[in-house]
Design an enzyme around this catalytic site. Structure first.
Site, mmCIF file in Angstrom:
data_model
loop_
_atom_site.group_PDB
_atom_site.id
_atom_site.type_symbol
_atom_site.label_atom_id
_atom_site.label_comp_id
_atom_site.label_asym_id
_atom_site.label_seq_id
_atom_site.Cartn_x
_atom_site.Cartn_y
_atom_site.Cartn_z
ATOM 1 C CG HIS A 113 -23.841 -19.969 -58.143
ATOM 2 N ND1 HIS A 113 -23.072 -19.991 -56.997
ATOM 3 C CD2 HIS A 113 -24.064 -21.264 -58.476
ATOM 4 C CE1 HIS A 113 -22.834 -21.262 -56.668
ATOM 5 N NE2 HIS A 113 -23.413 -22.041 -57.543
ATOM 6 C CG ASN A 148 -17.772 -14.384 -57.209
ATOM 7 O OD1 ASN A 148 -18.110 -15.219 -56.388
ATOM 8 N ND2 ASN A 148 -16.567 -13.853 -57.237
ATOM 9 N NE ARG A 173 -23.960 -10.249 -51.510
ATOM 10 C CZ ARG A 173 -22.758 -10.375 -50.951
ATOM 11 N NH1 ARG A 173 -22.397 -9.646 -49.927
ATOM 12 N NH2 ARG A 173 -21.895 -11.260 -51.418
ATOM 13 C CD GLU A 199 -9.241 -18.278 -42.703
ATOM 14 O OE1 GLU A 199 -9.018 -19.302 -42.021
ATOM 15 O OE2 GLU A 199 -8.958 -17.122 -42.343
ATOM 16 N N GLY A 225 -10.468 -18.189 -53.812
ATOM 17 C CA GLY A 225 -11.467 -17.528 -52.979
ATOM 18 C C GLY A 225 -12.812 -18.213 -52.906
HETATM 19 C C1 BJW Z 1 -10.621 -15.037 -49.780
HETATM 20 C C2 BJW Z 1 -10.394 -13.710 -49.446
HETATM 21 C C3 BJW Z 1 -9.440 -13.025 -50.196
HETATM 22 C C4 BJW Z 1 -11.916 -14.468 -48.131
HETATM 23 N N1 BJW Z 1 -8.799 -13.653 -51.163
HETATM 24 N N2 BJW Z 1 -9.968 -15.634 -50.754
HETATM 25 C C5 BJW Z 1 -26.794 -31.451 -48.782
HETATM 26 C C6 BJW Z 1 -25.566 -31.938 -49.216
HETATM 27 C C7 BJW Z 1 -25.015 -31.520 -50.430
HETATM 28 C C8 BJW Z 1 -25.682 -30.611 -51.238
HETATM 29 C C9 BJW Z 1 -26.897 -30.147 -50.807
HETATM 30 C C10 BJW Z 1 -27.439 -30.560 -49.595
HETATM 31 N N3 BJW Z 1 -28.630 -29.913 -49.442
HETATM 32 C C11 BJW Z 1 -28.830 -29.118 -50.511
HETATM 33 C C12 BJW Z 1 -27.792 -29.255 -51.360
HETATM 34 C C13 BJW Z 1 -27.605 -28.571 -52.660
HETATM 35 C C14 BJW Z 1 -27.211 -27.109 -52.471
HETATM 36 C C15 BJW Z 1 -25.917 -27.065 -51.653
HETATM 37 O O1 BJW Z 1 -24.830 -27.194 -52.190
HETATM 38 N N4 BJW Z 1 -26.015 -26.864 -50.340
HETATM 39 C C16 BJW Z 1 -24.850 -26.926 -49.453
HETATM 40 C C17 BJW Z 1 -24.509 -25.532 -48.917
HETATM 41 C C18 BJW Z 1 -25.165 -27.899 -48.361
HETATM 42 N N5 BJW Z 1 -27.023 -26.570 -53.812
HETATM 43 C C19 BJW Z 1 -28.030 -26.044 -54.490
HETATM 44 O O2 BJW Z 1 -29.158 -25.917 -54.048
HETATM 45 C C20 BJW Z 1 -27.709 -25.638 -55.908
HETATM 46 N N6 BJW Z 1 -28.662 -26.153 -56.795
HETATM 47 C C21 BJW Z 1 -28.883 -27.486 -56.931
HETATM 48 O O3 BJW Z 1 -28.207 -28.319 -56.354
HETATM 49 O O4 BJW Z 1 -29.890 -27.761 -57.797
HETATM 50 C C22 BJW Z 1 -30.392 -29.096 -57.877
HETATM 51 C C23 BJW Z 1 -31.676 -28.924 -58.611
HETATM 52 C C24 BJW Z 1 -31.773 -29.375 -59.900
HETATM 53 C C25 BJW Z 1 -32.994 -29.225 -60.563
HETATM 54 C C26 BJW Z 1 -34.064 -28.602 -59.962
HETATM 55 C C27 BJW Z 1 -33.951 -28.114 -58.671
HETATM 56 C C28 BJW Z 1 -32.746 -28.268 -58.000
HETATM 57 C C29 BJW Z 1 -27.769 -24.124 -56.067
HETATM 58 C C30 BJW Z 1 -26.683 -23.407 -55.318
HETATM 59 C C31 BJW Z 1 -26.881 -21.909 -55.431
HETATM 60 C C32 BJW Z 1 -25.927 -21.107 -54.560
HETATM 61 N N7 BJW Z 1 -26.360 -19.740 -54.484
HETATM 62 C C33 BJW Z 1 -25.581 -18.807 -53.682
HETATM 63 C C34 BJW Z 1 -26.377 -17.498 -53.519
HETATM 64 C C35 BJW Z 1 -26.347 -16.641 -54.772
HETATM 65 C C36 BJW Z 1 -27.055 -15.354 -54.493
HETATM 66 C C37 BJW Z 1 -26.222 -14.169 -54.882
HETATM 67 O O5 BJW Z 1 -25.071 -14.290 -55.338
HETATM 68 O O6 BJW Z 1 -26.738 -13.092 -54.702
HETATM 69 O O7 BJW Z 1 -24.324 -18.600 -54.324
HETATM 70 S S1 BJW Z 1 -25.146 -19.451 -52.105
HETATM 71 C C38 BJW Z 1 -23.569 -18.694 -52.050
HETATM 72 O O8 BJW Z 1 -22.563 -19.725 -51.936
HETATM 73 C C39 BJW Z 1 -23.379 -18.015 -53.407
HETATM 74 C C40 BJW Z 1 -21.985 -18.433 -53.754
HETATM 75 O O9 BJW Z 1 -21.797 -18.368 -55.155
HETATM 76 C C41 BJW Z 1 -21.876 -19.817 -53.177
HETATM 77 C C42 BJW Z 1 -20.446 -20.281 -52.953
HETATM 78 O O10 BJW Z 1 -19.817 -19.506 -51.988
HETATM 79 P P1 BJW Z 1 -18.295 -19.103 -52.137
HETATM 80 O O11 BJW Z 1 -18.105 -18.306 -53.366
HETATM 81 O O12 BJW Z 1 -17.445 -20.293 -51.970
HETATM 82 O O13 BJW Z 1 -18.142 -18.082 -50.913
HETATM 83 P P2 BJW Z 1 -17.895 -18.375 -49.356
HETATM 84 O O14 BJW Z 1 -18.355 -17.178 -48.612
HETATM 85 O O15 BJW Z 1 -18.437 -19.678 -48.947
HETATM 86 O O16 BJW Z 1 -16.308 -18.514 -49.270
HETATM 87 C C43 BJW Z 1 -15.448 -17.423 -49.524
HETATM 88 C C44 BJW Z 1 -14.028 -17.925 -49.504
HETATM 89 O O17 BJW Z 1 -13.179 -16.839 -49.809
HETATM 90 C C45 BJW Z 1 -13.581 -18.470 -48.156
HETATM 91 O O18 BJW Z 1 -12.897 -19.718 -48.357
HETATM 92 C C46 BJW Z 1 -12.582 -17.421 -47.650
HETATM 93 O O19 BJW Z 1 -11.521 -17.982 -46.859
HETATM 94 C C47 BJW Z 1 -12.060 -16.871 -48.940
HETATM 95 N N8 BJW Z 1 -11.548 -15.497 -48.879
HETATM 96 N N9 BJW Z 1 -11.177 -13.377 -48.349
HETATM 97 C C48 BJW Z 1 -9.054 -14.960 -51.383
HETATM 98 N N10 BJW Z 1 -9.137 -11.712 -49.889
#
Ligand code: BJW
Ligand code: ZN
Length: 261
Positions: free
Chosen positions: A123, A106, A74, A224, A196
């Site tokens: 992030h 991102n 990646r 979407e 996005g």
């Molecule tokens: C287009 C397109 C085009 C396509 N044009 N658009 C239960 C309920 C609620 C919350 C939680 C739960 N259990 C756990 C949690 C918390 C958890 C969470 O939210 N989980 C849910 C998934 C359930 N969150 C965390 O753990 C966060 N931390 C936290 O809460 O800390 C509390 C804490 C405090 C103190 C001490 C300890 C803890 C941390 C979240 C970290 C997320 N990390 C990642 C990985 C990063 C690694 C890396 O980048 O290498 O971040 S996960 C991944 O998802 C990444 C992204 O930034 C993030 C969001 O995704 P994104 O950007 O929305 O992408 P996609 O793929 O989901 O969507 C893409 C979109 O683009 C789609 O809509 C397409 O349609 C669209 N698209 N082509 C425009 N051409």
């Protein structure tokens, strides 16, 4: 005769043209047209790999080598990727005063490379690696160079196995300064342009509510549906690399097809 612009696009352009403190909030979709796969959905990273193993702190601590195997490829993709017309359009909108900042989930650095200046990386960023055992840091490029012979890579200072890029995994808190900057921006913007993101990951996904509940206009760009579409004043359904340049042209009052930048 030139065709009349699409109504949601024209509406979004009108809102952006009037805004003075517009904020862009972006996710993986903004980089999709740079060749970086999104996380969720068809063809997304997690249609191939388990998110617990490759994006959670617990999975990483259990077996860092699994994470690094996936991350090795990646990172190569990130390095080869170029900003696409969506990144460039956002940078242009900031330069012309229609946006004040980009809050992004991102970690690919493409907003910066496109010329956006005020960027909040919620992030983290992929360019540095930190040892969870002793806190030593080194550039990702140096760790990447030894992955072919050392998997997982070992800390140069303490020899530990827990070298981790400074990106935020599930189960880790977000960088405090970035989170408070994002909260401040979402609480004071006069327009929110969401691009996005699937809006599924918290706390990032809770930021739009800070604008919505103040009655601030929301423009959504996504091919979407998203959970916030019903709150958006304009939903622009399509790829950001096409929609954002078209939007920028309208904002600048040029309904033609000349280049944005
Ligand atoms: C287009 C397109 C085009 C396509 N044009 N658009 C239960 C309920 C609620 C919350 C939680 C739960 N259990 C756990 C949690 C918390 C958890 C969470 O939210 N989980 C849910 C998934 C359930 N969150 C965390 O753990 C966060 N931390 C936290 O809460 O800390 C509390 C804490 C405090 C103190 C001490 C300890 C803890 C941390 C979240 C970290 C997320 N990390 C990642 C990985 C990063 C690694 C890396 O980048 O290498 O971040 S996960 C991944 O998802 C990444 C992204 O930034 C993030 C969001 O995704 P994104 O950007 O929305 O992408 P996609 O793929 O989901 O969507 C893409 C979109 O683009 C789609 O809509 C397409 O349609 C669209 N698209 N082509 C425009 N051409
Ligand atoms: Zn160490």
């Amino acid at each position: 005769m030139r065709a009349a612009p699409d109504p949601p696009l024209a509406q979004a352009a009108g809102l952006l043209a009037r805004s003075r403190r517009g904020l862009a909030f972006t996710g993986a979709g903004v980089s999709a047209e740079s060749g970086i796969s999104t996380f969720r959905g068809e063809g997304g990273l997690w249609s191939k790999y388990d998110p617990v193993q490759t994006a959670s702190l617990a999975g990483f601590l259990a077996d860092p080598a699994v994470y690094w195997r996936v991350s090795q490829d990646r990172w190569q993709t990130y390095r080869r990727a170029e900003p696409n017309p969506a990144h460039l359009a956002l940078a242009g909108l900031e330069a012309t005063g229609h946006l004040t900042a980009v809050v992004t989930q991102n970690t690919d650095g493409l907003h910066r490379r496109a010329g956006s200046r005020h960027i909040v990386e919620l992030h983290g960023e992929g360019g540095r690696v930190r040892c969870l055992d002793c806190g030593a840091e080194e550039p990702r490029a140096e760790v990447q160079a030894r992955l072919s012979t050392e998997l997982p890579p070992l800390c140069r200072r303490c020899d530990g196995r827990h070298l981790k890029p400074t990106v935020v995994f599930f189960g880790e808190g977000l960088p405090a300064a970035a989170l408070s900057a994002a909260i401040e921006l979402a609480s004071s913007c006069d327009l929110l342009l969401i691009v996005g993101t699937s809006l599924t990951v918290s706390p990032a996904a809770t930021l739009p509510a800070l604008a919505v509940r103040r009655g601030v206009p929301v423009v959504m760009v996504n091919p979407e549906p998203t959970p916030l579409d019903s709150w958006a004043d304009a939903v622009l359904r399509g790829p950001a690399g096409t929609i954002l340049p078209a939007l920028t042209r309208l904002v600048r009052g040029r309904g033609d097809s000349s280049p944005v930048l």
